[in-house]
Write a protein that holds these residues in place. Structure first.
Motif, PDB file in Angstrom:
ATOM      1  N   ARG A  21     -36.188  -0.412 -62.396  1.00  0.00           N
ATOM      2  CA  ARG A  21     -37.450  -1.154 -62.487  1.00  0.00           C
ATOM      3  C   ARG A  21     -37.985  -1.487 -61.108  1.00  0.00           C
ATOM      4  NH1 ARG A  21     -42.140  -1.277 -64.123  1.00  0.00           N
ATOM      5  NH2 ARG A  21     -43.103  -3.293 -64.404  1.00  0.00           N
ATOM      6  N   ALA A  22     -37.119  -1.905 -60.198  1.00  0.00           N
ATOM      7  CA  ALA A  22     -37.556  -2.222 -58.832  1.00  0.00           C
ATOM      8  C   ALA A  22     -38.199  -0.995 -58.185  1.00  0.00           C
ATOM      9  CB  ALA A  22     -36.386  -2.726 -58.001  1.00  0.00           C
ATOM     10  N   ILE A  23     -37.576   0.148 -58.328  1.00  0.00           N
ATOM     11  CA  ILE A  23     -38.118   1.385 -57.753  1.00  0.00           C
ATOM     12  C   ILE A  23     -39.456   1.723 -58.397  1.00  0.00           C
ATOM     13  CG2 ILE A  23     -37.744   3.884 -57.580  1.00  0.00           C
ATOM     14  CD1 ILE A  23     -34.651   3.088 -57.442  1.00  0.00           C
ATOM     15  N   ASP A  24     -39.541   1.570 -59.709  1.00  0.00           N
ATOM     16  CA  ASP A  24     -40.773   1.876 -60.433  1.00  0.00           C
ATOM     17  C   ASP A  24     -41.934   0.999 -59.993  1.00  0.00           C
ATOM     18  OD1 ASP A  24     -42.231   3.279 -62.567  1.00  0.00           O
ATOM     19  OD2 ASP A  24     -42.292   1.283 -63.486  1.00  0.00           O
ATOM     20  N   LEU A  25     -41.654  -0.207 -59.530  1.00  0.00           N
ATOM     21  CA  LEU A  25     -42.721  -1.122 -59.115  1.00  0.00           C
ATOM     22  C   LEU A  25     -43.316  -0.768 -57.757  1.00  0.00           C
ATOM     23  CD1 LEU A  25     -41.264  -4.474 -60.444  1.00  0.00           C
ATOM     24  CD2 LEU A  25     -43.433  -3.428 -61.123  1.00  0.00           C
ATOM     25  N   PHE A  26     -42.722   0.183 -57.045  1.00  0.00           N
ATOM     26  CA  PHE A  26     -43.301   0.658 -55.791  1.00  0.00           C
ATOM     27  C   PHE A  26     -44.298   1.780 -56.066  1.00  0.00           C
ATOM     28  CE2 PHE A  26     -39.620  -1.338 -53.813  1.00  0.00           C
ATOM     29  CZ  PHE A  26     -40.161  -1.819 -52.626  1.00  0.00           C
ATOM     30  N   ALA A  27     -45.354   1.825 -55.267  1.00  0.00           N
ATOM     31  CA  ALA A  27     -46.273   2.963 -55.296  1.00  0.00           C
ATOM     32  C   ALA A  27     -45.525   4.202 -54.805  1.00  0.00           C
ATOM     33  CB  ALA A  27     -47.479   2.678 -54.396  1.00  0.00           C
ATOM     34  N   ASP A  29     -46.209   6.256 -52.566  1.00  0.00           N
ATOM     35  CA  ASP A  29     -46.194   6.295 -51.100  1.00  0.00           C
ATOM     36  C   ASP A  29     -45.924   4.908 -50.509  1.00  0.00           C
ATOM     37  OD1 ASP A  29     -48.593   5.123 -51.831  1.00  0.00           O
ATOM     38  OD2 ASP A  29     -49.813   6.287 -50.426  1.00  0.00           O
ATOM     39  N   GLY A  30     -45.284   4.047 -51.295  1.00  0.00           N
ATOM     40  CA  GLY A  30     -44.997   2.687 -50.861  1.00  0.00           C
ATOM     41  C   GLY A  30     -44.074   2.641 -49.652  1.00  0.00           C
ATOM     42  N   GLY A  42     -42.151   5.979 -48.978  1.00  0.00           N
ATOM     43  CA  GLY A  42     -42.101   6.798 -50.188  1.00  0.00           C
ATOM     44  C   GLY A  42     -41.032   6.315 -51.144  1.00  0.00           C
ATOM     45  N   LYS A  43     -41.320   6.516 -52.403  1.00  0.00           N
ATOM     46  CA  LYS A  43     -40.436   6.033 -53.463  1.00  0.00           C
ATOM     47  C   LYS A  43     -39.038   6.639 -53.362  1.00  0.00           C
ATOM     48  CE  LYS A  43     -42.375   4.934 -57.404  1.00  0.00           C
ATOM     49  NZ  LYS A  43     -42.890   4.872 -58.780  1.00  0.00           N
ATOM     50  N   GLU A  44     -38.935   7.915 -52.953  1.00  0.00           N
ATOM     51  CA  GLU A  44     -37.634   8.568 -52.848  1.00  0.00           C
ATOM     52  C   GLU A  44     -36.765   7.908 -51.772  1.00  0.00           C
ATOM     53  OE1 GLU A  44     -35.914  12.912 -51.625  1.00  0.00           O
ATOM     54  OE2 GLU A  44     -37.703  12.861 -52.891  1.00  0.00           O
ATOM     55  N   ALA A  45     -37.345   7.608 -50.619  1.00  0.00           N
ATOM     56  CA  ALA A  45     -36.594   6.952 -49.543  1.00  0.00           C
ATOM     57  C   ALA A  45     -36.178   5.535 -49.952  1.00  0.00           C
ATOM     58  CB  ALA A  45     -37.426   6.908 -48.267  1.00  0.00           C
ATOM     59  N   ILE A  46     -37.081   4.825 -50.598  1.00  0.00           N
ATOM     60  CA  ILE A  46     -36.777   3.464 -51.063  1.00  0.00           C
ATOM     61  C   ILE A  46     -35.664   3.514 -52.111  1.00  0.00           C
ATOM     62  CG2 ILE A  46     -37.696   1.485 -52.333  1.00  0.00           C
ATOM     63  CD1 ILE A  46     -40.447   2.195 -50.959  1.00  0.00           C
ATOM     64  N   ALA A  47     -35.749   4.460 -53.029  1.00  0.00           N
ATOM     65  CA  ALA A  47     -34.726   4.601 -54.071  1.00  0.00           C
ATOM     66  C   ALA A  47     -33.362   4.858 -53.446  1.00  0.00           C
ATOM     67  CB  ALA A  47     -35.097   5.723 -55.033  1.00  0.00           C
ATOM     68  N   GLY A  48     -33.314   5.682 -52.410  1.00  0.00           N
ATOM     69  CA  GLY A  48     -32.043   5.952 -51.742  1.00  0.00           C
ATOM     70  C   GLY A  48     -31.411   4.698 -51.185  1.00  0.00           C
TER      71      GLY A  48
END
Length: 122
Positions: A21-27, A29-30, A42-48
């Motif tokens: 859910r936290a990852i989903d709440l980012f844009a 290109d967040g 970016g969501k991928e970097a944040i998710a990592g």
């Protein structure tokens, strides 16, 4: 949903360790930027980064002291309390979030990194 609602939902996701859910709440290109480190773009970097945190976190409580909006940004003063790999710690934090269309586009975090790492047993 207001910007404050989005911020509250994000903080609640952290409290529940709901990383999806936290990852989903980012844009898509967040940006997540702990200001003493390079920003994650970016969501991928944040998710990592969040998945790394999830691997060791057993509990997190974001104790919100002050939350409000100024000039279209959400400001939060809080104390993060956490259990991580058998250690417990806390760190005071100030965060500034930009939110658009129900997604976090930028999240800046200001805290003392040494205090955080000490709490994590590092």
């Amino acid at each position: 949903m207001t910007d404050l609602d989005v911020a509250r939902e994000m903080f609640d996701a952290w409290d529940r360790l709901d990383w999806d859910r936290a990852i989903d709440l980012f844009a898509d290109d967040g940006v997540l930027h702990s200001v003493m480190q390079e920003p994650l773009v970016g969501k991928e970097a944040i998710a990592g980064r969040l998945r790394e945190l999830a691997a060791g976190a057993t509990w997190i409580t974001l104790d919100i002291k002050t939350l409000g909006t100024i000039d279209g940004k959400v400001f939060v003063e809080r104390v993060d309390r956490f259990g991580f790999n058998g250690h417990e710690g806390e760190v005071p934090v100030v965060g500034v979030l930009r939110i658009a269309d129900g997604k976090v586009t930028e999240w800046l975090e200001y805290y003392d990194r040494a205090t955080l790492l000490r709490g994590m047993g590092r």
